[in-house]
Scaffold this motif. Sequence first.
Motif, mmCIF file in Angstrom:
data_model
loop_
_atom_site.group_PDB
_atom_site.id
_atom_site.type_symbol
_atom_site.label_atom_id
_atom_site.label_comp_id
_atom_site.label_asym_id
_atom_site.label_seq_id
_atom_site.Cartn_x
_atom_site.Cartn_y
_atom_site.Cartn_z
ATOM 1 N N PHE A 152 24.805 35.620 58.363
ATOM 2 C CA PHE A 152 23.723 34.772 58.884
ATOM 3 C C PHE A 152 22.559 34.687 57.895
ATOM 4 O O PHE A 152 22.038 33.600 57.614
ATOM 5 N N GLY A 153 22.159 35.841 57.371
ATOM 6 C CA GLY A 153 21.048 35.838 56.409
ATOM 7 C C GLY A 153 21.379 35.111 55.124
ATOM 8 O O GLY A 153 20.525 34.429 54.550
ATOM 9 N N GLY A 154 22.649 35.241 54.656
ATOM 10 C CA GLY A 154 23.038 34.527 53.437
ATOM 11 C C GLY A 154 23.005 33.017 53.609
ATOM 12 O O GLY A 154 22.570 32.283 52.715
ATOM 13 N N VAL A 155 23.451 32.547 54.766
ATOM 14 C CA VAL A 155 23.400 31.104 55.028
ATOM 15 C C VAL A 155 21.957 30.610 55.072
ATOM 16 O O VAL A 155 21.620 29.551 54.522
ATOM 17 N N THR A 156 21.082 31.382 55.705
ATOM 18 C CA THR A 156 19.667 30.988 55.773
ATOM 19 C C THR A 156 19.043 30.941 54.389
ATOM 20 O O THR A 156 18.268 30.023 54.066
ATOM 21 N N HIS A 157 19.370 31.908 53.536
ATOM 22 C CA HIS A 157 18.811 31.924 52.180
ATOM 23 C C HIS A 157 19.293 30.724 51.372
ATOM 24 O O HIS A 157 18.494 30.080 50.673
ATOM 25 N N VAL A 158 20.582 30.411 51.457
ATOM 26 C CA VAL A 158 21.117 29.279 50.693
ATOM 27 C C VAL A 158 20.479 27.972 51.153
ATOM 28 O O VAL A 158 20.091 27.118 50.335
ATOM 29 N N LEU A 159 20.320 27.785 52.450
ATOM 30 C CA LEU A 159 19.698 26.557 52.950
ATOM 31 C C LEU A 159 18.236 26.467 52.527
ATOM 32 O O LEU A 159 17.740 25.379 52.192
ATOM 33 N N ALA A 160 17.549 27.594 52.541
ATOM 34 C CA ALA A 160 16.141 27.581 52.114
ATOM 35 C C ALA A 160 16.009 27.199 50.648
ATOM 36 O O ALA A 160 15.120 26.429 50.270
ATOM 37 N N ARG A 161 16.904 27.694 49.805
ATOM 38 C CA ARG A 161 16.851 27.322 48.392
ATOM 39 C C ARG A 161 17.232 25.860 48.176
ATOM 40 O O ARG A 161 16.666 25.188 47.299
ATOM 41 N N ARG A 162 18.153 25.361 48.968
ATOM 42 C CA ARG A 162 18.528 23.944 48.849
ATOM 43 C C ARG A 162 17.381 23.027 49.269
ATOM 44 O O ARG A 162 17.244 21.906 48.763
ATOM 45 N N LEU A 163 16.541 23.484 50.182
ATOM 46 C CA LEU A 163 15.409 22.684 50.653
ATOM 47 C C LEU A 163 14.167 22.845 49.789
ATOM 48 O O LEU A 163 13.109 22.319 50.125
ATOM 49 N N GLY A 164 14.274 23.551 48.669
ATOM 50 C CA GLY A 164 13.147 23.676 47.745
ATOM 51 C C GLY A 164 12.476 25.023 47.745
ATOM 52 O O GLY A 164 11.457 25.191 47.063
ATOM 53 N N ALA A 193 15.991 25.404 57.651
ATOM 54 C CA ALA A 193 16.775 26.436 56.975
ATOM 55 C C ALA A 193 17.263 27.504 57.946
ATOM 56 O O ALA A 193 18.349 28.073 57.773
ATOM 57 N N ALA A 194 16.477 27.795 58.977
ATOM 58 C CA ALA A 194 16.869 28.813 59.962
ATOM 59 C C ALA A 194 17.701 28.240 61.099
ATOM 60 O O ALA A 194 18.215 29.013 61.922
ATOM 61 N N ALA A 195 17.850 26.929 61.175
ATOM 62 C CA ALA A 195 18.530 26.307 62.318
ATOM 63 C C ALA A 195 20.003 26.694 62.392
ATOM 64 O O ALA A 195 20.524 26.983 63.478
ATOM 65 N N LEU A 196 20.693 26.724 61.253
ATOM 66 C CA LEU A 196 22.124 27.017 61.284
ATOM 67 C C LEU A 196 22.389 28.449 61.749
ATOM 68 O O LEU A 196 23.330 28.710 62.514
#
Length: 297
Positions: free
Chosen positions: A197-209, A279-282
């Motif tokens: 869960f934390g890895g997915v949140t980190h990747v999405l946050a980096r993709r969003l800038g 980023a935290a939604a998924l």
Amino acid sequence: MGTNGFRLRRSEGSQRNGASPRSQGAPPPQHPQQPPYRPQPPSGLTRDDDNPGSTRAFSVDSVNSADGYGPGYGPAPDGPGPGYGPAPDGTAEESPTAARGNVTTYRAGQRHPQVSGVRLAWRPLLACIYRHPDRTFAQMRWHQVWAPALIVSAVYGALAVFGFADTRSQVLDATFSIALTIIISSAVGIIVAGLMFGGVTHVLARRLGGDGAWAPTIGLSMIITWTTDAPRLLFSFFLASNNAFVQLLGWASWLLCAGLLTSMVRQLHDLPWGKAAGAAALQLIALLILIKLPILG
């Protein structure tokens, strides 16, 4: 001979007195009087516009730029002023005369200003996440929290076995080795789920800038995910999972988890609220589908 000597002595005497024989009796030379100095008006203005009662609007920038001077400060220096040179990391800093009026705006992707402060121990960390979340997340932006995250996840996973009536009876009726295997398997499963869960949140946050580090993001995400559900887990030991109070507490803990996760992503990755929530939604959806709904159902 005598007459010439008398004239020579008379000429020498007149020169000693400061007058030449040619200048005696001649009027002094008349020099034309120059008018008093009067500064010339700027380009585009006439002399009559300087008279009292007669004004004329003109551009200050045009007047100053004609001489290369600022508004009353003399010529600009050849290099940057003191205190406005290149930053230690090689990036140029803004001058206070910039168009934005001495306001520095941070943009994601650049170096984030670090917040001074020591690394929090596990007890103050767990308490300050709920007391002062924004300040705590900003202070722990560059600190990894693997030890508290793994301990919290393992304890939650071990206690989650007793949160269901079926698994609780199986553990209590089984032998020690089987019960220990079930408890350890649940703890490991919760740790792995928290890491994912934390890895997915980190990747999405980096993709969003965002520009936060991966270790603080994953570690704090694990702590937030499992500690917010701890009250519901404790009450599930004594009440059924379909109890109205337990279900209400489960939904409230999920909303609290959503707010803290969004705040954490916002502080660690320096993102606005909208992108931080995205980023935290998924992770929140996965937590709801895989864990919350089966428990509350």
